[in-house]
Scaffold this motif. Sequence first.
Motif, PDB file in Angstrom:
ATOM      1  N   GLY A  95       0.765  -1.705   0.310  1.00  0.00           N
ATOM      2  CA  GLY A  95      -0.088   0.175   0.133  1.00  0.00           C
ATOM      3  C   GLY A  95       0.829   1.129   0.172  1.00  0.00           C
ATOM      4  N   ALA A 130       2.536   1.912  -3.672  1.00  0.00           N
ATOM      5  CA  ALA A 130       1.633   2.035  -4.414  1.00  0.00           C
ATOM      6  C   ALA A 130       0.826   3.347  -4.143  1.00  0.00           C
ATOM      7  CB  ALA A 130      -0.134   1.748  -4.393  1.00  0.00           C
ATOM      8  N   PHE A 133      -0.674  -3.595  -3.204  1.00  0.00           N
ATOM      9  CA  PHE A 133      -0.290  -3.155  -3.825  1.00  0.00           C
ATOM     10  C   PHE A 133      -2.135  -3.068  -5.096  1.00  0.00           C
ATOM     11  CE2 PHE A 133       0.650  -1.396  -8.298  1.00  0.00           C
ATOM     12  CZ  PHE A 133       1.786  -0.027  -8.213  1.00  0.00           C
ATOM     13  N   VAL A 134      -2.215  -4.043  -5.532  1.00  0.00           N
ATOM     14  CA  VAL A 134      -3.200  -3.868  -6.563  1.00  0.00           C
ATOM     15  C   VAL A 134      -4.507  -2.873  -5.847  1.00  0.00           C
ATOM     16  CG1 VAL A 134      -4.347  -5.438  -7.798  1.00  0.00           C
ATOM     17  CG2 VAL A 134      -2.107  -5.811  -7.957  1.00  0.00           C
ATOM     18  N   ALA A 152      -4.468  -1.130  -3.569  1.00  0.00           N
ATOM     19  CA  ALA A 152      -4.664  -0.014  -2.767  1.00  0.00           C
ATOM     20  C   ALA A 152      -4.656   0.628  -4.119  1.00  0.00           C
ATOM     21  CB  ALA A 152      -3.400   0.843  -2.524  1.00  0.00           C
ATOM     22  N   ALA A 153      -3.992   0.090  -5.720  1.00  0.00           N
ATOM     23  CA  ALA A 153      -4.464   0.892  -6.477  1.00  0.00           C
ATOM     24  C   ALA A 153      -5.925   0.931  -7.197  1.00  0.00           C
ATOM     25  CB  ALA A 153      -3.595   0.142  -7.596  1.00  0.00           C
ATOM     26  N   ARG A 212      -8.371   1.158  -4.702  1.00  0.00           N
ATOM     27  CA  ARG A 212      -8.885   1.382  -3.657  1.00  0.00           C
ATOM     28  C   ARG A 212      -9.217   2.884  -4.202  1.00  0.00           C
ATOM     29  NH1 ARG A 212      -7.136  -0.291   1.324  1.00  0.00           N
ATOM     30  NH2 ARG A 212      -4.606   0.888   0.617  1.00  0.00           N
TER      31      ARG A 212
END
Lengths: 376, 376
Positions: free
Chosen positions: A231, A234, A364-365, A367-368, A370
């Motif tokens: 997170g 990101a 990461f995914v 967070a992106a 979100r």
Amino acid sequence: MDNPVCRLTGAEFPLFAFSHCRDVVAAVSKAGGFGVLGATRFSPDQLEEELAWIDAHVEGAPYGVDVIVPETIDPRVAAMADNAARAAAIDPRYAEFAADLLAQYGIDANRTVAPLRERMGITPENGMALMEVAFRHPIRLIANALGIAPPEMIAEGKRRGVAVAALVGAKEHALRQAEAGVDIIVAQGGEAGGHCGEVSTLVLIPEVVRALGKAGYDTPVLAAGGIMTGGQMAAMMAAGAQGAWTGSVWLATPESEASEAFRQKMVAARSRDTVRSRSRTGKPARQLRTAWHEAWDGETGPGTLPMPLMGMISEPAFARIERAAEAGNAQARDLVSYFVGQGVGLVEDVRPARAVVQAFREEFVEAAMRLAGSLG
Amino acid sequence: MDNPVCRLTGAEFPLFAFSHCRDVVAAVSKAGGFGVLGATRFSPDQLEEELAWIDAHVEGAPYGVDVIVPETIDPRVAAMADNAARAAAIDPRYAEFAADLLAQYGIDANRTVAPLRERMGITPENGMALMEVAFRHPIRLIANALGIAPPEMIAEGKRRGVAVAALVGAKEHALRQAEAGVDIIVAQGGEAGGHCGEVSTLVLIPEVVRALGKAGYDTPVLAAGGIMTGGQMAAMMAAGAQGAWTGSVWLATPESEASEAFRQKMVAARSRDTVRSRSRTGKPARQLRTAWHEAWDGETGPGTLPMPLMGMISEPAFARIERAAEAGNAQARDLVSYFVGQGVGLVEDVRPARAVVQAFREEFVEAAMRLAGSLG
């Protein structure tokens, strides 16, 4: 992922893992990240051995090496020819102060702390020797800290197609590095473990990215300092970085060189439990705060020594602390410390390096998604 | 945008703008952000006037008020009944030290610095009096700093449907605030202007969000500290925040209370030009570094006083510095300072508050798209 940093280094996922441990380097690179071996602790022969091991275990995945070729040398130290001369120059009261402190914690009460003589220290000549070893291996990145990368490193990197990265803690330093021809800037905030400046990662990343762009450089920037989760990675990529450079998070893996005592302290530590202190290397470096730091940074101590002299006192002392802690001396555990960033407050358990990479990818995914979702 | 913070406060875009200037508050709220008036400098009568002005100019857009009701009072100060008693208790050498320093910069060479007696200071009773005024207006948020929000504030907020926010600099404080019933946590990193802790925003946000979640609280978190751009706001929302709480960026608007001399210094400043010092309020607060801070924090000075005594010396001194600078004393400009975060290094020009909100919106979308795009 496909961005200039990935293309320059061959990283599939631009998560750069700095570690002094070859097992972490290989595990991260094999999991799609990019392991970077911190070489400073090794002699050239030892580094050769470590890199040969990585070559044999990394399954062709890309990896790199980090050396430290300090740009400036403290004038008090510059005239000393080698570690023996340096050890001889250290006033005995520093070793006495270290020994007294250890004795208060029940460690080797009747022994002095002899300054390190034989091992490599952080000096320009040692850094250059390690660099030469590194270039004999199929590295994809060589990184330098503590000043402008030496011209030999930049020239050899270009000749061999090895990306040259440089760590900086301020915008002005990033501009100087870009002008010198460095390929990747690692902008490291003051919350980072180890040597660091004072400007936070959240401020430094957009500041460096903007300054480089305005000066006409397209040098990509990696964000360093405090990053322990996908997170946060990101977040820094939303702010303009092209990837993350991480260190502390790998200490909480079973592969790392950190002791079990230190790993347990990491899990227990809060983000407020670190200190930026000169008391281990002679330059400001963030580490887990203990009575060691209070003693050396306090007003009753002898003060700290310049690099590399301070390390010649501190490293043998910390080696004894670790041995005593491992042997069951509970007081010694209080003194156990190591370089670690404020992100230590986010460490909840010890997990294999491969699992850490996987968690970063998932976070990461998430967070992106979100953030994109917030646009409605 | 639609998230719990927007629903709680009525903000269209969750950019919270802390300012001591009513014009900034109204301009930000009208532009879709959320202005928060810092009330501490005002007497209750003055605050009444400011809020009446906002009510008449904000065109029904939501806004809030920030008061400071310090939870703990320095024991050296607790027994003093009022500002006159406090002024009388300050050793004359503090005023002399301030006057000498000003004289070195060509400011009022033959005058002493009389401690402030008449104006409000940061004390619990003053904070409570301001809170009572605030609740008489159609505010949508009331915020408190320096400790747990008082029970009266939380109860009155619930009764009137006004969201209660609290500023914290550490995970443990966030948990205490949530337990006390606060509606919104503003987690403020050590790079922030004004009173701040030491943990960076990038570390603090995921740490606080995670700690609240694990403890079973769904209290939303705003990110504060260092945020001057929509890219940084997006970054912190990727990391788990539901919006941004900003302060320094509004000082670089023509509407703000900052002097022209200070605004010019902001544009020129680097991120490394701030300092976290007790020398203005008595508690650690980040501000633009000048010789004032070096003198008070240095070893030859008398040390700093506890809150609110330090401000009773510093505020009259800074008022004189500003007057001298405005009158053309170039040396006095060197001493001009104010509360500002490390993000000052990102300020490139002075722009109207409305234009700042618009830039945040555009940068936010750009950052979210950039991050989503990195997923391929």
